[in-house]
Motif scaffolding. Structure first.
Motif, PDB file in Angstrom:
ATOM      1  N   UNK A 110       0.923  -1.068  -0.051  1.00 41.83           N
ATOM      2  CA  UNK A 110       0.137   0.006   0.060  1.00 41.83           C
ATOM      3  C   UNK A 110       1.009   1.316  -0.137  1.00 41.83           C
ATOM      4  N   UNK A 111       2.037   1.208   0.906  1.00 43.52           N
ATOM      5  CA  UNK A 111       2.805   2.479   0.705  1.00 43.52           C
ATOM      6  C   UNK A 111       3.461   2.604  -0.469  1.00 43.52           C
ATOM      7  N   UNK A 112       4.114   1.509  -0.959  1.00 43.96           N
ATOM      8  CA  UNK A 112       4.818   1.504  -2.100  1.00 43.96           C
ATOM      9  C   UNK A 112       3.820   2.044  -3.439  1.00 43.96           C
ATOM     10  N   UNK A 113       2.552   1.704  -3.474  1.00 41.91           N
ATOM     11  CA  UNK A 113       1.586   2.126  -4.684  1.00 41.91           C
ATOM     12  C   UNK A 113       1.295   3.461  -4.133  1.00 41.91           C
ATOM     13  N   UNK A 114       1.262   4.146  -3.111  1.00 40.80           N
ATOM     14  CA  UNK A 114       0.767   5.562  -2.735  1.00 40.80           C
ATOM     15  C   UNK A 114       2.136   6.209  -3.383  1.00 40.80           C
ATOM     16  N   UNK A 115       3.297   5.723  -2.862  1.00 41.20           N
ATOM     17  CA  UNK A 115       4.386   6.720  -3.301  1.00 41.20           C
ATOM     18  C   UNK A 115       4.453   6.679  -4.824  1.00 41.20           C
ATOM     19  N   UNK A 116       4.297   5.480  -5.487  1.00 46.14           N
ATOM     20  CA  UNK A 116       4.434   5.523  -7.083  1.00 46.14           C
ATOM     21  C   UNK A 116       3.347   6.341  -7.721  1.00 46.14           C
ATOM     22  N   UNK A 117       2.179   6.553  -6.875  1.00 44.60           N
ATOM     23  CA  UNK A 117       1.162   7.546  -7.707  1.00 44.60           C
ATOM     24  C   UNK A 117       1.513   8.958  -7.293  1.00 44.60           C
ATOM     25  N   UNK A 118       2.559   9.230  -6.612  1.00 51.00           N
ATOM     26  CA  UNK A 118       2.993  10.606  -6.670  1.00 51.00           C
ATOM     27  C   UNK A 118       2.423  11.420  -5.322  1.00 51.00           C
ATOM     28  N   UNK A 119       2.013  10.583  -4.350  1.00 50.37           N
ATOM     29  CA  UNK A 119       1.418  11.263  -3.373  1.00 50.37           C
ATOM     30  C   UNK A 119       2.485  11.686  -2.435  1.00 50.37           C
ATOM     31  N   UNK A 120       2.211  12.697  -1.471  1.00 50.03           N
ATOM     32  CA  UNK A 120       3.339  13.020  -0.562  1.00 50.03           C
ATOM     33  C   UNK A 120       2.722  12.506   0.920  1.00 50.03           C
ATOM     34  N   UNK A 121       1.604  12.086   1.132  1.00 46.84           N
ATOM     35  CA  UNK A 121       1.378  11.769   2.516  1.00 46.84           C
ATOM     36  C   UNK A 121       1.180  10.261   2.844  1.00 46.84           C
ATOM     37  N   UNK A 122       2.279   9.482   2.405  1.00 44.69           N
ATOM     38  CA  UNK A 122       1.915   7.948   2.342  1.00 44.69           C
ATOM     39  C   UNK A 122       2.475   7.457   3.831  1.00 44.69           C
ATOM     40  N   UNK A 123       3.194   8.028   4.369  1.00 40.07           N
ATOM     41  CA  UNK A 123       3.716   7.271   5.459  1.00 40.07           C
ATOM     42  C   UNK A 123       3.046   7.683   6.663  1.00 40.07           C
ATOM     43  N   UNK A 124       2.668   6.796   7.675  1.00 42.47           N
ATOM     44  CA  UNK A 124       1.871   6.978   8.767  1.00 42.47           C
ATOM     45  C   UNK A 124       2.659   7.638   9.833  1.00 42.47           C
ATOM     46  N   UNK A 125       2.374   8.802  10.338  1.00 44.20           N
ATOM     47  CA  UNK A 125       3.205   9.309  11.287  1.00 44.20           C
ATOM     48  C   UNK A 125       2.460   9.427  12.870  1.00 44.20           C
ATOM     49  N   UNK A 126       3.200   8.555  13.558  1.00 43.53           N
ATOM     50  CA  UNK A 126       2.493   8.393  14.866  1.00 43.53           C
ATOM     51  C   UNK A 126       2.678   9.733  15.724  1.00 43.53           C
ATOM     52  N   UNK A 127       1.650  10.342  16.259  1.00 43.43           N
ATOM     53  CA  UNK A 127       1.972  11.544  17.278  1.00 43.43           C
ATOM     54  C   UNK A 127       1.993  11.139  18.691  1.00 43.43           C
ATOM     55  N   UNK A 128       2.678  11.528  19.616  1.00 41.91           N
ATOM     56  CA  UNK A 128       2.367  11.133  20.977  1.00 41.91           C
ATOM     57  C   UNK A 128       1.083  11.817  21.640  1.00 41.91           C
ATOM     58  N   UNK A 129       0.302  11.055  22.309  1.00 43.97           N
ATOM     59  CA  UNK A 129      -0.809  11.669  23.083  1.00 43.97           C
ATOM     60  C   UNK A 129      -0.302  12.711  24.125  1.00 43.97           C
ATOM     61  N   UNK A 130      -1.042  13.662  24.200  1.00 44.46           N
ATOM     62  CA  UNK A 130      -0.656  14.706  25.395  1.00 44.46           C
ATOM     63  C   UNK A 130      -1.956  14.985  26.332  1.00 44.46           C
TER      64      UNK A 130
END
Length: 118
Positions: free
Chosen positions: A98-118
């Motif tokens: 899924x991540x590779x397909x997203x990158x090959x389509x030219x999208x920029x928000x493919x990686x999931x970024x985990x944010x710490x809960x505050x």
């Protein structure tokens, strides 16, 4: 275009006569009297029993139930672990695809970024 088909020769094809096997007349005893044909099932049973007896072995020691159960538990644990690893591997490969397909389509928000809960 002309198709080429092999020319069949009589040497290649041969019809074999089918002779079914029966207990009443096994090969080699067809011309014997009916008296022996009646006794044959008993002889056959006795021969089979004698043949199976050579596969039996005397038990020197009794079965170890505990050892057998431990071996079964170990085999079950190995099977469960192998299944879990296979499922994890399949899910990881699907996520990478899924991540590779997203990158090959030219999208920029493919990686999931985990944010710490505050």
């Amino acid at each position: 275009m002309k198709t080429q088909q092999p020319i069949p020769s009589d040497d290649e094809h041969r019809v074999l006569k089918f002779r079914p096997r029966t207990l009443a007349h096994p090969p080699g005893q067809r011309g014997e009297p009916d008296n022996q044909a009646r006794q044959q099932p008993q002889n056959l049973t006795r021969d089979l029993t004698r043949d199976l007896s050579r596969f039996e072995r005397a038990r020197e020691e009794p079965d170890e139930f505990r050892h057998r159960m431990l071996a079964n538990v170990a085999a079950l644990a190995f099977t469960v672990a192998l299944t879990a690893i296979g499922i994890w591997l399949a899910m990881s490969i699907a996520d990478l695809r899924k991540t590779q397909d997203c990158v090959l389509m030219g999208r920029r928000d493919c990686a999931q970024i985990s944010t710490p809960r505050s």
